[in-house]
Design a protein around this motif. Structure first.
Motif, mmCIF file in Angstrom:
data_model
loop_
_atom_site.group_PDB
_atom_site.id
_atom_site.type_symbol
_atom_site.label_atom_id
_atom_site.label_comp_id
_atom_site.label_asym_id
_atom_site.label_seq_id
_atom_site.Cartn_x
_atom_site.Cartn_y
_atom_site.Cartn_z
ATOM 1 N N GLY A 1 -9.688 -10.894 -2.419
ATOM 2 C CA GLY A 1 -9.768 -9.759 -3.343
ATOM 3 C C GLY A 1 -8.947 -8.568 -2.923
ATOM 4 O O GLY A 1 -8.804 -7.608 -3.687
ATOM 5 N N ARG A 2 -8.393 -8.589 -1.697
ATOM 6 C CA ARG A 2 -7.540 -7.482 -1.258
ATOM 7 C C ARG A 2 -6.194 -7.580 -1.974
ATOM 8 O O ARG A 2 -5.634 -8.662 -2.100
ATOM 9 C CB ARG A 2 -7.322 -7.528 0.254
ATOM 10 C CG ARG A 2 -8.576 -7.218 1.056
ATOM 11 C CD ARG A 2 -8.982 -5.761 0.868
ATOM 12 N NE ARG A 2 -10.258 -5.469 1.485
ATOM 13 C CZ ARG A 2 -10.401 -4.980 2.713
ATOM 14 N NH1 ARG A 2 -9.341 -4.771 3.450
ATOM 15 N NH2 ARG A 2 -11.592 -4.710 3.185
ATOM 16 N N THR A 3 -5.686 -6.443 -2.436
ATOM 17 C CA THR A 3 -4.399 -6.448 -3.138
ATOM 18 C C THR A 3 -3.290 -5.999 -2.188
ATOM 19 O O THR A 3 -3.507 -5.105 -1.365
ATOM 20 C CB THR A 3 -4.437 -5.497 -4.348
ATOM 21 O OG1 THR A 3 -4.838 -4.191 -3.902
ATOM 22 C CG2 THR A 3 -5.415 -5.977 -5.389
ATOM 23 N N PRO A 4 -2.108 -6.596 -2.299
ATOM 24 C CA PRO A 4 -0.996 -6.155 -1.447
ATOM 25 C C PRO A 4 -0.675 -4.680 -1.701
ATOM 26 O O PRO A 4 -0.780 -4.193 -2.836
ATOM 27 C CB PRO A 4 0.166 -7.054 -1.879
ATOM 28 C CG PRO A 4 -0.471 -8.204 -2.591
ATOM 29 C CD PRO A 4 -1.727 -7.680 -3.202
ATOM 30 N N ILE A 5 -0.291 -3.990 -0.650
ATOM 31 C CA ILE A 5 0.053 -2.565 -0.768
ATOM 32 C C ILE A 5 1.560 -2.435 -0.903
ATOM 33 O O ILE A 5 2.314 -2.983 -0.100
ATOM 34 C CB ILE A 5 -0.436 -1.782 0.467
ATOM 35 C CG1 ILE A 5 -1.950 -1.979 0.663
ATOM 36 C CG2 ILE A 5 -0.106 -0.298 0.336
ATOM 37 C CD1 ILE A 5 -2.453 -1.514 2.010
ATOM 38 N N VAL A 6 1.995 -1.699 -1.924
ATOM 39 C CA VAL A 6 3.423 -1.431 -2.123
ATOM 40 C C VAL A 6 3.773 -0.178 -1.322
ATOM 41 O O VAL A 6 3.114 0.852 -1.440
ATOM 42 C CB VAL A 6 3.743 -1.210 -3.621
ATOM 43 C CG1 VAL A 6 5.209 -0.836 -3.798
ATOM 44 C CG2 VAL A 6 3.391 -2.460 -4.423
ATOM 45 N N THR A 7 4.816 -0.257 -0.499
ATOM 46 C CA THR A 7 5.242 0.886 0.320
ATOM 47 C C THR A 7 6.524 1.465 -0.246
ATOM 48 O O THR A 7 7.465 0.732 -0.538
ATOM 49 C CB THR A 7 5.466 0.450 1.779
ATOM 50 O OG1 THR A 7 4.262 -0.153 2.273
ATOM 51 C CG2 THR A 7 5.826 1.638 2.656
ATOM 52 N N LYS A 8 6.544 2.796 -0.403
ATOM 53 C CA LYS A 8 7.733 3.473 -0.933
ATOM 54 C C LYS A 8 8.174 4.567 0.028
ATOM 55 O O LYS A 8 7.346 5.313 0.558
ATOM 56 C CB LYS A 8 7.430 4.076 -2.308
ATOM 57 C CG LYS A 8 7.082 3.025 -3.363
ATOM 58 C CD LYS A 8 6.891 3.655 -4.733
ATOM 59 C CE LYS A 8 6.608 2.573 -5.788
ATOM 60 N NZ LYS A 8 6.461 3.157 -7.144
#
Length: 682
Positions: A444-451
């Motif tokens: 259930g953990r969603t990938p984190i987008v890094t900017k």
């Protein structure tokens, strides 16, 4: 064996003032001088004509002094000019002593070693090494070693001390021939003499090559000493006595039934390893490591219940009040419905609260005590301490961990770290620990987008915060300082809080930092957890332990100023729910090469183990290991990434030596670690 050890372990026969200087270099005994190896080498074997000397490298020239003066503009400096048949050269000294001025009496002949560059008055050397010489003086026949030193201890004086010990100390082998031969190592004496007294056929480049057989031998010996010390520490701990904690499973089963989630396979495996250790009659010394959000706390909670079921108390220590409090709140919610009282003890408690907590811990009424370093203060006593859990253990010094351990004689120890340890580091500096790894994240953990975004685009980021919160989510905004610093001029948490409150009047904006009182921080954190505050402005105190699944945006100001582990920990505060999560790393130009390297790694990687490996490459092991190193021998010569083959060979040889050649073990450790016995007890 005494002939090998005793002379080497005597302090250097020097005056007390010089002994203090040597001690600053880590030289406490005569053999330490033998192991004090050069940083680099100077080439005084070739003399260049001034006009022919190349730029961009250290060169040796010789000439007659034709002028000198002390100038006062733009600053006080000594300037001399020398010449030979081909041309002249300026020698410039920003820092100088009166006796240096005498060297430049007109007509004196000097040799200057340094790098020539173009200056306002023609070619010049700045702060060259100077030596007065007679006409036709011979050149050196080999490279000159340059040693690490301190103020007041000159290279010639240090060189003389080292060379005297090279001629008087026994340099025989510590390794039995039968085990050393297959490794094809250069003999120790040959290797150490070459590095101190290089022969004329070696260039500076060859001697600086880490693959040089002489360096390989020294690195191997150093790694072997470390492996032996770690294995002896491990063996000593297994000879200790601790209560076997088997438990009856009653509380553990009750907690598992109440949880709204199932343990992952990795969590179950780690818990089984911990429980197996707890049943042993010697102290567990296990490191539980897992990436941010992998679920170490529930494993620790179940381990604690096993100890409590066995009639013992548990202490859980965290490095910051915010992290300790997060553990306290989570563990209280899990355990108190099962009838297990949990107490909170930190330095910021009022005197009466602290006394009540200490009394409950001493009487045994409290089965689980959670807190900061306040747990190991002298006045805190446990009725029956069976298990110590240390979170973010690398932030505590060895002395602090030992103080807590001693509260219960020899309790079992479970250390947790969300800073994944690269394989080479685990093989080397954590060879004395049993390690469990939680290598999968809960479902259930969603990938984190890094900017990566330049801070000049701040208004766009504020607008994105507003949109995120309008969609029902929450955001963190992290600043590295609390108050204005004249040196760094960084945006501060206080100013940012005021600015965001003005920019986002429709939202609740909270502020938390390390100088707030514990109850104030707790109130703000609780309000954020309840979504009464939509934006939380914070310093890096929220780096670990904070768990708000509804928060899906993390903004980090001045990300270029932070380390990789810290950035990874902060990023891990989001991505804990089902919503798409974003981490914005704001940076200011210009960026240093180090900052660029860090930001590139964190942008390209989400795996904490890979980030830790890259961090090791960028920073080296000293910083990455943190406070744990106050009790471990740091490597002076070996490089964990470059010397993996040597490390693996040392790991294979260490148990053979311990089993078959205990005298060789004593001799090797005496050579490399004598006088540092505390390393063996880390």
């Amino acid at each position: 064996m005494s002939s090998l050890i005793d002379p080497a372990n005597q302090p250097p026969a020097v005056a007390p003032a010089l002994a203090k200087k040597l001690e600053k270099l880590g030289i406490r005994r005569r053999f330490d001088l033998v192991l004090h190896l050069p940083l680099r080498y100077e080439d005084e074997t070739h003399l260049y004509a001034i006009a022919d000397a190349p730029y961009g490298q250290a060169v040796l020239v010789e000439g007659e002094v034709i002028a000198h003066e002390i100038q006062f503009r733009p600053r006080r400096q000594l300037v001399a000019r020398i010449e030979d048949a081909s041309g002249s050269l300026v020698l410039r000294f920003i820092h100088f002593y009166p006796n240096q001025v005498k060297q430049f009496t007109t007509g004196n002949r000097v040799r200057a070693l340094g790098e020539i560059r173009r200056g306002f008055a023609g070619d010049e050397m700045v702060h060259p090494k100077i030596r007065e010489v007679g006409d036709g003086a011979p050149l050196a026949d080999s490279l000159t070693p340059v040693y690490p030193t301190v103020n007041g201890l000159t290279q010639p004086a240090l060189r003389k001390l080292i060379h005297a010990e090279l001629n008087s100390q026994p340099l025989g082998e510590t390794l039995p021939e039968e085990l050393a031969a297959p490794l094809r190592l250069t003999p120790f004496a040959e290797a150490i003499r070459l590095l101190h007294l290089p022969t004329p056929d070696y260039s500076a480049g060859q001697l600086a090559d880490p693959g040089l057989p002489a360096w390989q031998r020294l690195k191997f010996d150093e790694l072997l000493a470390q492996q032996l010390s770690m294995r002896l520490a491990y063996r000593a701990r297994r000879l200790g006595h601790a209560p076997p904690l088997r438990g009856d499973g009653r509380l553990s089963r009750a907690l598992a039934e109440r949880l709204p989630f199932e343990l992952t396979g990795a969590q179950q495996r780690a818990l089984a390893e911990v429980r197996a250790d707890l049943t042993q009659p010697h102290p567990m010394h296990r490191l539980l490591q897992g990436d941010v959000g992998s679920g170490k706390t529930i494993v620790a909670a179940q381990a604690a219940l096993t100890a409590i079921e066995s009639g013992y108390q548990v202490a859980l220590m965290a490095p910051t009040e915010i992290l300790a409090e997060q553990h306290f709140l989570k563990l209280s919610a899990w355990l108190e419905p099962l009838g297990v009282p949990v107490r909170w003890l930190t330095g910021s408690l009022r005197k009466k609260q602290k006394q009540e907590a200490m009394a409950a811990i001493a009487s045994g009424e409290t089965r689980l005590a959670v807190g900061t370093h306040a747990l190991f203060q002298d006045e805190v006593a446990f009725e029956r301490l069976g298990l110590v859990i240390v979170d973010e253990q690398h932030r505590f010094g060895v002395g602090q961990r030992l103080a807590l351990k001693e509260k219960g004689g020899e309790p079992h120890q479970l250390m947790m770290s969300a800073t994944p340890i690269p394989r080479t580091l685990a093989m080397s500096f954590y060879a004395d620990l049993d390690v469990s790894v939680i290598d999968e994240l809960p479902p259930g953990r969603t990938p984190i987008v890094t900017k990566l975004i330049n801070s000049a685009r701040r208004e766009e980021i504020v607008a994105h915060v507003a949109k995120t919160c309008a969609d029902g989510r929450q955001a963190y905004w992290v600043c590295p300082l609390i108050e204005e610093s004249e040196t760094l001029q960084l945006q501060t948490a206080v100013d940012t809080h005021q600015q965001l409150t003005a920019d986002l009047p429709q939202l609740g904006v909270g502020l938390v930092h390390g100088r707030m009182k514990a109850d104030e921080k707790a109130a703000v954190m609780a309000a954020f957890a309840r979504n009464e505050l939509q934006v939380l402005v914070a310093t890096t105190v929220i780096e670990v332990g904070v768990d708000v699944p509804n928060a899906s945006l993390m903004v980090i100001e001045h990300a270029e100023r932070m380390g990789l582990a810290q950035l990874h920990q902060l990023r891990g505060r989001v991505g804990r729910g089902s919503a798409k999560s974003v981490c914005v790393l704001m940076f200011d130009n210009p960026l240093s090469d180090l900052a660029k390297a860090r930001l590139k790694v964190i942008y390209e990687n989400v795996d904490g183990f890979e980030i830790a490996r890259q961090d090791l490459l960028i920073r080296g092991p000293g910083e990455l290991l943190g406070a744990r190193q106050s009790g471990l021998p740091m490597l002076r010569f070996a490089n964990l990434e470059e010397d993996l083959e040597l490390l693996e060979a040392a790991r294979e040889l260490a148990p053979l030596l311990l089993e078959r050649h205990p005298q060789a073990v004593d001799a090797h450790l005496d050579r490399w670690l004598a006088g540092r016995e505390q390393f063996l007890k880390a």
